[in-house]
Design an enzyme around this catalytic site. Structure first.
Site, PDB file in Angstrom:
ATOM      1  CG  ASP A  78      35.079  36.355  39.724  1.00  0.00           C
ATOM      2  OD1 ASP A  78      36.129  36.605  40.328  1.00  0.00           O
ATOM      3  OD2 ASP A  78      34.317  37.234  39.281  1.00  0.00           O
ATOM      4  CD  GLU A  79      39.856  38.471  36.595  1.00  0.00           C
ATOM      5  OE1 GLU A  79      40.126  39.100  35.560  1.00  0.00           O
ATOM      6  OE2 GLU A  79      39.523  39.025  37.652  1.00  0.00           O
TER       7      GLU A  79
END
Length: 346
Positions: free
Chosen positions: A94-95
């Site tokens: 997610d990053e």
């Protein structure tokens, strides 16, 4: 991404929307892997023991993680990134860091690129993303948290040193609670305090990390975005519904974790030479035991053998075990493998 795992669950299950959701764990065991913003309002955070999370938020809804779905959505997001740049360094599902100095659409303003990416992510996935824009990775990471959820922030070169100076060191990315406490004992509470300390002082007290702290205190970080950053480890762990006291039971629970790690190693072509076993007890004390071999671990049987020997060293257990984990690390390069092969006796 904003509360990524929980946001995916709320997207896919309308009954969860607007409610406090925790991904992972259960009301009685385990830890929270991710929490929705509704849950965060009650102090529920990732890595919080489930029983504590439930105590803080009695209405908390626990949801089993679906990593296959999270990986699939992450791939969609990566495709959106790739519409703008090939310099993409994933940190997790997610990053990621993106270098948009030169970008495929020749957009001259980084904030505009971030706005376009966030809008495209919303359009394709239905999820909110936040962005941090700056001249280096450290400050981009810090900026990404300033206007969450569903926002973005910029730290310009002129703003960088001043921003760092006012920031408490406990909020620095990469400085954990133990290091922050040590710094505070040395009179270092803010970035300004950190900047006042000479390089030699920081190296004396923090070793190699001292040089890093010296640079970021000045808003300086010359690390490039690395699209092909090599994987350093593969691991797996499990929290049990009942505490384990017997060695044979622990071995039985360790076996599927070994199999899972080896399967991921084969899928990714990963090879390592250090095995680490993690044990978390009922009182949440954590211990680790590691062993590094010459060469590399070439089969699941060898990985299992080493893991079991490390586990045996933790017995007899004076208290119940609530979690076991295993990690394979210290990646082996092709040259290391060739050297090991050439050194075999004939």
């Amino acid at each position: 991404m904003d509360a990524y795992y929980a946001a995916v669950e709320q997207r896919d299950n309308p009954e969860l929307r607007g409610k406090p959701v925790a991904v992972g764990g259960s009301a009685a065991r385990g830890v929270v892997a991710a929490a929705s913003y509704e849950a965060r309002a009650f102090g529920v955070r990732s890595a919080l023991p489930s029983v504590t999370a439930k105590r803080r938020c009695p209405e908390l809804i626990f949801v089993k993680p679906r990593f296959d779905v999270y990986r699939a959505v992450s791939a969609q997001i990566r495709e959106i990134f790739a519409e703008h740049t090939d310099l993409i360094e994933p940190l997790s599902l997610d990053e990621a860091y993106l270098d948009v100095t030169e970008n495929k659409q020749n957009i001259g303003i980084a904030t505009e690129i971030a706005t376009l990416i966030r809008a495209r992510i919303k359009e394709v996935t239905g999820l909110n993303a936040s962005a941090g824009i700056s001249y280096c990775k450290f400050l981009a990471k810090m900026a990404s948290d300033l206007n969450k959820p569903n926002g973005q922030a910029v730290i310009t070169p002129a703003m960088g040193p001043g921003f760092v100076a006012t920031l408490p060191v406990k909020k620095f990315h990469g400085i954990g609670p133990a290091t922050a406490a040590k710094m505070e004992n040395l009179g270092i509470e803010t970035g300004a305090d950190l900047r006042e300390k000479p390089l030699a002082f920081l190296q004396e007290h923090f070793g190699k990390a001292g040089g890093w702290y010296y640079r970021i205190a000045r808003g300086s970080d010359d690390r490039p975005v690395q699209p092909d950053r090599p994987r350093k480890s593969i691991g797996a762990e499990d929290t049990f519904t009942s505490d384990i006291f017997e060695l044979e039971v622990a071995k039985a629970e360790l076996a599927p974790l070994v199999a899972k790690v080896w399967r991921h190693c084969e899928d990714r072509g990963f090879s390592g030479k250090t095995v680490t076993v993690k044990v978390k007890y009922a009182d949440f004390q954590i211990i680790t035991r590691s062993r590094t071999i010459h060469g590399s671990i070439r089969c699941e049987g060898k990985l299992r053998e080493l893991a079991v020997s490390l586990l045996e060293a933790t017995f007899p257990a004076s208290k119940g075990i609530r979690l076991l984990g295993i990690t394979l690390s210290s990646p082996v390069s092709e040259s290391d493998t060739l050297e090991a092969q050439l050194s075999l006796p004939i």
